[in-house]
Design an enzyme around this catalytic site. Structure first.
Site, short mmCIF file in Angstrom:
data_model
loop_
_atom_site.label_atom_id
_atom_site.label_comp_id
_atom_site.label_asym_id
_atom_site.label_seq_id
_atom_site.Cartn_x
_atom_site.Cartn_y
_atom_site.Cartn_z
N ARG A 179 10.74 -6.02 -30.56
CA ARG A 179 9.99 -7.66 -31.08
C ARG A 179 9.55 -7.96 -29.80
O ARG A 179 9.70 -9.06 -29.61
CB ARG A 179 11.45 -9.09 -30.83
CG ARG A 179 12.35 -8.39 -32.09
CD ARG A 179 11.33 -8.67 -33.79
NE ARG A 179 12.83 -8.23 -34.54
CZ ARG A 179 12.75 -7.13 -34.94
NH1 ARG A 179 11.56 -5.90 -34.31
NH2 ARG A 179 13.33 -6.75 -35.95
N SER A 228 15.37 -15.35 -36.21
CA SER A 228 17.09 -15.33 -35.23
C SER A 228 15.95 -16.10 -33.70
O SER A 228 15.33 -15.70 -33.06
CB SER A 228 16.81 -13.55 -34.97
OG SER A 228 17.50 -13.16 -35.58
N GLU A 298 14.31 -14.40 -29.03
CA GLU A 298 13.53 -14.05 -29.36
C GLU A 298 12.40 -14.93 -30.05
O GLU A 298 11.65 -14.82 -29.94
CB GLU A 298 14.17 -13.50 -30.45
CG GLU A 298 13.01 -12.51 -31.24
CD GLU A 298 13.59 -12.20 -33.25
OE1 GLU A 298 15.22 -11.34 -32.94
OE2 GLU A 298 13.12 -11.94 -33.94
C1 LIG Z 1 14.22 -17.88 -42.11
C2 LIG Z 1 13.20 -16.04 -41.32
C3 LIG Z 1 13.72 -15.00 -41.42
C4 LIG Z 1 12.88 -14.13 -40.10
N1 LIG Z 1 13.47 -12.64 -40.26
C5 LIG Z 1 12.89 -12.44 -39.68
C6 LIG Z 1 12.97 -10.58 -39.58
O1 LIG Z 1 13.56 -10.63 -40.12
N2 LIG Z 1 12.15 -10.05 -38.53
C7 LIG Z 1 10.83 -10.00 -37.63
O2 LIG Z 1 11.14 -9.53 -36.78
N3 LIG Z 1 11.42 -11.81 -37.39
C8 LIG Z 1 12.02 -12.48 -38.70
N4 LIG Z 1 11.12 -14.04 -38.58
C9 LIG Z 1 10.70 -14.61 -37.00
C10 LIG Z 1 9.47 -15.09 -37.95
O3 LIG Z 1 9.83 -14.79 -38.67
C11 LIG Z 1 8.60 -13.07 -37.08
O4 LIG Z 1 8.46 -13.59 -35.67
C12 LIG Z 1 6.62 -13.59 -38.10
O5 LIG Z 1 6.28 -12.20 -36.79
C13 LIG Z 1 6.38 -14.06 -36.77
O6 LIG Z 1 5.29 -14.59 -37.80
P1 LIG Z 1 4.28 -16.01 -37.90
O7 LIG Z 1 3.23 -15.72 -38.04
O8 LIG Z 1 5.62 -17.27 -37.84
O9 LIG Z 1 4.23 -16.29 -36.55
P2 LIG Z 1 4.03 -17.83 -35.64
O10 LIG Z 1 5.29 -17.46 -35.12
O11 LIG Z 1 3.15 -18.49 -35.60
O12 LIG Z 1 3.72 -17.01 -33.45
C14 LIG Z 1 4.36 -15.99 -33.60
C15 LIG Z 1 4.14 -15.85 -32.14
O13 LIG Z 1 2.84 -14.51 -32.51
C16 LIG Z 1 1.27 -15.18 -31.56
N5 LIG Z 1 0.38 -14.86 -32.70
C17 LIG Z 1 0.46 -15.58 -33.58
N6 LIG Z 1 -0.98 -15.11 -34.46
C18 LIG Z 1 -1.53 -14.48 -33.79
C19 LIG Z 1 -2.66 -13.81 -34.05
N7 LIG Z 1 -2.74 -13.22 -34.90
N8 LIG Z 1 -3.03 -13.03 -32.56
C20 LIG Z 1 -1.96 -12.70 -31.77
N9 LIG Z 1 -0.90 -13.55 -31.47
C21 LIG Z 1 -0.60 -14.14 -32.69
C22 LIG Z 1 2.12 -16.38 -31.35
O14 LIG Z 1 0.44 -17.08 -30.32
C23 LIG Z 1 3.14 -16.80 -31.02
O15 LIG Z 1 3.36 -16.49 -29.23
C24 LIG Z 1 11.95 -15.20 -38.93
C25 LIG Z 1 11.88 -16.36 -39.12
C26 LIG Z 1 12.65 -16.90 -40.10
C27 LIG Z 1 12.47 -18.68 -40.19
#
Ligand SMILES: Cc1cc2nc3c(=O)[nH]c(=O)nc-3n(C[C@H](O)[C@H](O)[C@H](O)COP(=O)(O)OP(=O)(O)OC[C@H]3O[C@@H](n4cnc5c(N)ncnc54)[C@H](O)[C@@H]3O)c2cc1C
Length: 311
Positions: A179, A228, A298
């Site tokens: 992560r 998480s 996380e």
């Molecule tokens: C119900 C649920 C289930 C989940 N299950 C999982 C799972 O199984 N496995 C897992 O790993 N995660 C899981 N997650 C967490 C999350 O979905 C992941 O971490 C996902 O990768 C985040 O994507 P996001 O687009 O929402 O990023 P955001 O929350 O918008 O951003 C996360 C981070 O990435 C950075 N970021 C975003 N876009 C960019 C970009 N283009 N360039 C540089 N930095 C960037 C942001 O600044 C921030 O620091 C879950 C979340 C939920 C709500």
């Protein structure tokens, strides 16, 4: 639509962003996070696409703090807001598949990537069907589940550096761990390429179905949450440690440690980010006291002003 009200901003550079996409000021971030908490972003910009973003970056002064935003599914923004520019990359949404290679821009939803790869008989990204974020967030977090993670099949990323340069970098040049990905300071992921393996579409779809059903039977998916909250410590599970510490169901304000899955915090309706943070802190203290293990968040805890952020 141009959301900027003329004359509201005193910053010429910010006013010029409306030429490249949607721009607003004091945008409530609770609308952009899956937890439904977070105060206003001083500036909020959603570029119309990749080239608009690259052009817009030239006009943003280097001292302005930029927070890239995907679907906000792994982000906790303070109630006082973010004193900088939030960049919503969801309109960078092109994807194509050539042979065994999938190319996608940062704003493509991971579930859509999983579906399109399955249709074309490509395996390696099935887990993305269960992660509610965009590709950019998935790369920044090195998202993963069910023994797969982004770094397993990622070949190359295209980055927009803070000085406006666009560079391609092999995945081997990024340090990707559990992560975590070390992106160059201040850079944005524009797009990425994955190298996948062929398989039968029906077999891939079946694996995705089974992953989704395991998720919905164990996670509180009907309540706002951020996935998480803590990383699993080596050899153990954060959920097990929290549950064993008697914290399941603990509530501060409208934030609650889920009754269904102890590594999830849910928003019961009116939770603030301060409630969520207080619950995170309580869980860390109690788990440390009972098991000696200090849990590491996380979820990305974003600071309002430029200070040390926990990543
Ligand atoms: C119900 C649920 C289930 C989940 N299950 C999982 C799972 O199984 N496995 C897992 O790993 N995660 C899981 N997650 C967490 C999350 O979905 C992941 O971490 C996902 O990768 C985040 O994507 P996001 O687009 O929402 O990023 P955001 O929350 O918008 O951003 C996360 C981070 O990435 C950075 N970021 C975003 N876009 C960019 C970009 N283009 N360039 C540089 N930095 C960037 C942001 O600044 C921030 O620091 C879950 C979340 C939920 C709500």
């Amino acid at each position: 639509m141009n959301m900027m009200q003329p004359g509201r901003t005193t910053d010429t550079w910010a006013a010029s962003l409306s030429e490249f996409g949607r721009f607003s000021e004091q945008e409530p971030m609770a609308r952009h996070t899956t937890l439904g908490t977070g105060g206003p972003a001083r500036w909020f910009f959603r570029p119309a696409g990749r080239s608009a973003l690259v052009r817009a970056m030239q006009s943003i002064p280097s001292h302005i703090r930029i927070l890239p935003l995907g679907r906000g599914s792994n982000m906790l923004i303070p109630d006082s807001g973010f004193d900088g520019l939030v960049m919503d990359l969801s309109d960078l949404n092109e994807m194509r598949i050539d042979g065994c290679q999938a190319h996608a821009e940062a704003g493509v939803r991971m579930s859509s990537i999983a579906r399109q790869c399955a249709e074309r008989g490509l395996t390696g990204l099935e887990f993305m069907a269960t992660v509610p974020g965009d590709l950019g967030g998935g790369i920044a977090m090195n998202a993963g589940a069910f023994s797969q993670q982004v770094s397993d099949t990622l070949q190359q990323v295209e980055l927009l550096l803070r000085n406006g340069d666009v560079v391609e970098m092999p995945a081997s040049g990024l340090q990707m761990g559990y992560r975590h990905t070390s992106l160059p300071e201040g850079s944005l992921v524009l797009a990425a390429r994955f190298e996948l393996a062929p398989d039968m579409p029906d077999a891939i779809r079946e694996r995705m179905r089974s992953m989704r059903s395991r998720r919905s039977s164990t996670q509180p998916l009907s309540q706002p949450n951020c996935g998480s909250v803590f990383k699993n410590p080596p050899g153990d599970h954060a959920a097990r440690l929290i549950e064993a510490s008697g914290l399941k169901g603990t509530r501060i304000g409208d934030a609650q440690i889920s009754e269904r899955h102890a590594n999830f915090i849910v928003n019961l309706g009116g939770a603030s980010s301060a409630d969520v943070l207080a619950l995170i802190e309580r869980a860390r203290i109690v788990v440390k006291k009972k098991s000696g293990i200090l849990l590491e968040p996380e979820v990305r805890i974003i600071a309002e002003h430029p200070v040390e952020e926990s990543a």
